[in-house]
Design an enzyme around this catalytic site. Sequence first.
Site, short mmCIF file in Angstrom:
data_model
loop_
_atom_site.label_atom_id
_atom_site.label_comp_id
_atom_site.label_asym_id
_atom_site.label_seq_id
_atom_site.Cartn_x
_atom_site.Cartn_y
_atom_site.Cartn_z
N THR A 129 0.86 -1.19 0.00
CA THR A 129 0.00 0.00 0.00
C THR A 129 0.90 1.24 0.00
O THR A 129 1.66 1.45 0.95
CB THR A 129 -0.90 -0.01 1.25
OG1 THR A 129 -1.65 -1.23 1.25
CG2 THR A 129 -1.85 1.18 1.27
N GLU A 162 -3.49 -4.65 -2.76
CA GLU A 162 -4.03 -5.88 -2.20
C GLU A 162 -5.18 -5.57 -1.25
O GLU A 162 -5.07 -4.66 -0.43
CB GLU A 162 -2.92 -6.64 -1.45
CG GLU A 162 -3.35 -7.96 -0.88
CD GLU A 162 -4.03 -8.84 -1.91
OE1 GLU A 162 -3.44 -9.14 -2.95
OE2 GLU A 162 -5.19 -9.23 -1.66
N PHE A 163 -6.27 -6.34 -1.36
CA PHE A 163 -7.44 -6.07 -0.51
C PHE A 163 -7.76 -7.23 0.43
O PHE A 163 -8.83 -7.27 1.01
CB PHE A 163 -8.67 -5.77 -1.38
CG PHE A 163 -8.49 -4.55 -2.25
CD1 PHE A 163 -8.64 -3.28 -1.71
CD2 PHE A 163 -8.13 -4.67 -3.58
CE1 PHE A 163 -8.45 -2.15 -2.49
CE2 PHE A 163 -7.94 -3.55 -4.38
CZ PHE A 163 -8.11 -2.28 -3.83
N LEU A 164 -6.83 -8.19 0.56
CA LEU A 164 -7.16 -9.36 1.39
C LEU A 164 -7.42 -8.96 2.84
O LEU A 164 -6.91 -7.95 3.34
CB LEU A 164 -6.04 -10.40 1.34
CG LEU A 164 -4.64 -10.04 1.83
CD1 LEU A 164 -4.53 -10.08 3.34
CD2 LEU A 164 -3.64 -10.99 1.23
N CYS A 274 -3.31 -2.20 8.96
CA CYS A 274 -3.70 -1.35 7.82
C CYS A 274 -4.49 -0.10 8.18
O CYS A 274 -4.04 1.01 7.89
CB CYS A 274 -4.48 -2.19 6.81
SG CYS A 274 -3.45 -3.46 6.05
N1 NAD Z 1 -1.53 -7.39 6.21
C1 NAD Z 1 -2.61 -7.07 5.53
O1 NAD Z 1 -3.72 -7.49 5.86
C2 NAD Z 1 -2.51 -6.22 4.29
C3 NAD Z 1 -3.61 -6.16 3.42
C4 NAD Z 1 -3.50 -5.38 2.29
C5 NAD Z 1 -2.35 -4.65 2.04
N2 NAD Z 1 -1.32 -4.71 2.92
C6 NAD Z 1 -0.12 -3.94 2.59
O2 NAD Z 1 0.83 -4.84 2.03
C7 NAD Z 1 2.17 -4.49 2.42
C8 NAD Z 1 2.83 -5.65 3.15
O3 NAD Z 1 2.10 -5.89 4.33
P1 NAD Z 1 2.34 -7.21 5.21
O4 NAD Z 1 1.32 -7.19 6.29
O5 NAD Z 1 2.46 -8.39 4.32
O6 NAD Z 1 3.80 -6.86 5.82
P2 NAD Z 1 4.76 -7.80 6.66
O7 NAD Z 1 5.51 -6.90 7.55
O8 NAD Z 1 3.99 -8.94 7.24
O9 NAD Z 1 5.75 -8.43 5.56
C9 NAD Z 1 6.69 -7.70 4.83
C10 NAD Z 1 7.88 -8.61 4.55
O10 NAD Z 1 8.77 -7.99 3.62
C11 NAD Z 1 10.09 -8.36 3.97
N3 NAD Z 1 11.04 -7.46 3.30
C12 NAD Z 1 11.29 -6.15 3.57
N4 NAD Z 1 12.21 -5.67 2.72
C13 NAD Z 1 12.56 -6.68 1.88
C14 NAD Z 1 13.45 -6.82 0.79
N5 NAD Z 1 14.21 -5.79 0.35
N6 NAD Z 1 13.55 -8.00 0.18
C15 NAD Z 1 12.82 -9.05 0.59
N7 NAD Z 1 11.95 -8.99 1.62
C16 NAD Z 1 11.82 -7.83 2.25
C17 NAD Z 1 10.10 -8.30 5.50
O11 NAD Z 1 11.15 -9.01 6.05
C18 NAD Z 1 8.72 -8.91 5.81
O12 NAD Z 1 8.81 -10.31 5.98
C19 NAD Z 1 2.03 -3.22 3.26
O13 NAD Z 1 2.15 -2.11 2.42
C20 NAD Z 1 0.60 -3.31 3.78
O14 NAD Z 1 0.05 -2.05 4.07
C21 NAD Z 1 -1.37 -5.49 4.02
#
Ligand code: NAD
Length: 451
Positions: A129, A162-164, A274
């Site tokens: 996001t 992503e909207f999950l 989020c």
């Molecule tokens: N969690 C949700 O429900 C959700 C839903 C929709 C959108 N999002 C968005 O999606 C994005 C990710 O969220 P998330 O909850 O999956 O985050 P998260 O913190 O669970 O996972 C992010 C991962 O990226 C890894 N990472 C960081 N830099 C890296 C690099 N250079 N190379 C490889 N790996 C790297 C981290 O180690 C971590 O494991 C955010 O922008 C969030 O706002 C999240």
Amino acid sequence: MNILVVGAGYVGLVTASCLANKTNRVVCVDTDSKKLAKLAASQIPIYEPGLKEIVDAAVANGSLSFELGIKAGLAKIESDQTNEPTLVFIAVGTPQGEDGSADLRYVLAAAKEIGQHLTLPAIVINKSTVPVGTADSVKGEVAWQLFQRKCFIDFDVASNPEFLKEGAAIDDFFKPDRIVIGTDNEKTKESMLKLYRPFVEDDGRLLTVGVKEAELIKYASNAMLATRISFMNEIANICDRYGIDVEDVRQGVGMDSRIGPAFLKAGCGYGGSCFPKDVQALVRIAQSVGVEPLVLNGVESRNKKQKQYLFEQIVTRMGKDLTGRKIAVWGLAFKPETDDMREASSIDLIRALCHAGAQVVAHDPVAKEVAEQIFADLIRNGRLSIVDNLMQATRDADALALVTEWKEYKNVDFNALKSSLKSAVVFDGRNHLNPKEMKKLGFHYAGVGRV
Ligand SMILES: NC(=O)c1ccc[n+]([C@@H]2O[C@H](COP(=O)([O-])OP(=O)(O)OC[C@H]3O[C@@H](n4cnc5c(N)ncnc54)[C@H](O)[C@@H]3O)[C@@H](O)[C@H]2O)c1
């Protein structure tokens, strides 16, 4: 198609495993070697129903593998050359920066590494996001790295927010309400449509828009949901003053087909990874272009206040000094079916209770391990214990506060609960229990906006 997913968090792991289950070849990379060691041992680092089965199946049939870092990941996925561009998803965190805006350091670091190691044509897709204009920054970073390497590789950058929903992520990925594809390039659009068609019954669920529009759709969607929650929480506070039931009001409001019933439940505030950060980020986005975010500021203020709701109710009944009082807390995760505790309302409540002198005993079906890290200080100084059994938490407690609406809390033997508690006092922060039944059984019951 050949796909690299950068980030093995909630979004990356779900994206990688679901895409791998639709005849794509996927390599998922992370920088966290502990996370990768768990995955190599077939352990899923997060609690997400159905995810383990999907990951195991894809790993077993060879369509999904994990690597440490983008360099290794790109080398592996590019070793299998096809006529199509490699799809490189960026799914790294975008945490809240100090001023509330989205911190893009992980996204831009990923873009830099992609530019440093890419050898074949690719489409870089922002799944994280990110604020309006980030695709341009990613494009600039990749192009700069390629330029420095004197490499002329065809690449494009698209947005695919992503909207999950955590707790229902697999279902959401396989049966999405909509898939938003943000691109200004016809060839990229075709590749993205080809990737996602197997996930939808008809193209009506595939929305293709410009890159910037896609970036804003994600923030606007989360802010809309947060607005509905904060709005209903404000209505619940009005209900409190009149002594009327917000659940009846909610039903009546939600029956209007223009409004609908979803996301109108009053409670003790929203949390998660989020809504809080995305509302804040949208506030900053608005301000950065000279728009005063009047509605968004209100949404956020109401939520902050709402997170104090349960504590205020407890103090109103039991007094400001809770020394010598034992309070049971049911639910630590920010919502059921996840162990995610980011910005969870339980954190505000437990810290306030301990600060007021109470002894807290908490339970959560899956978030115990995560909570033990968050509350390490309170556990160490003996103010908080986290137990495995929900009834163990309530033993001899002066009150029970329900913070997360797990199913098991609804299905308890309420007679047993009454005998377990020292005083039959229940504060229901999610309007999860039936007040009439609770009162019939002799509980003092208080929900949110339902006295
Ligand atoms: N969690 C949700 O429900 C959700 C839903 C929709 C959108 N999002 C968005 O999606 C994005 C990710 O969220 P998330 O909850 O999956 O985050 P998260 O913190 O669970 O996972 C992010 C991962 O990226 C890894 N990472 C960081 N830099 C890296 C690099 N250079 N190379 C490889 N790996 C790297 C981290 O180690 C971590 O494991 C955010 O922008 C969030 O706002 C999240």
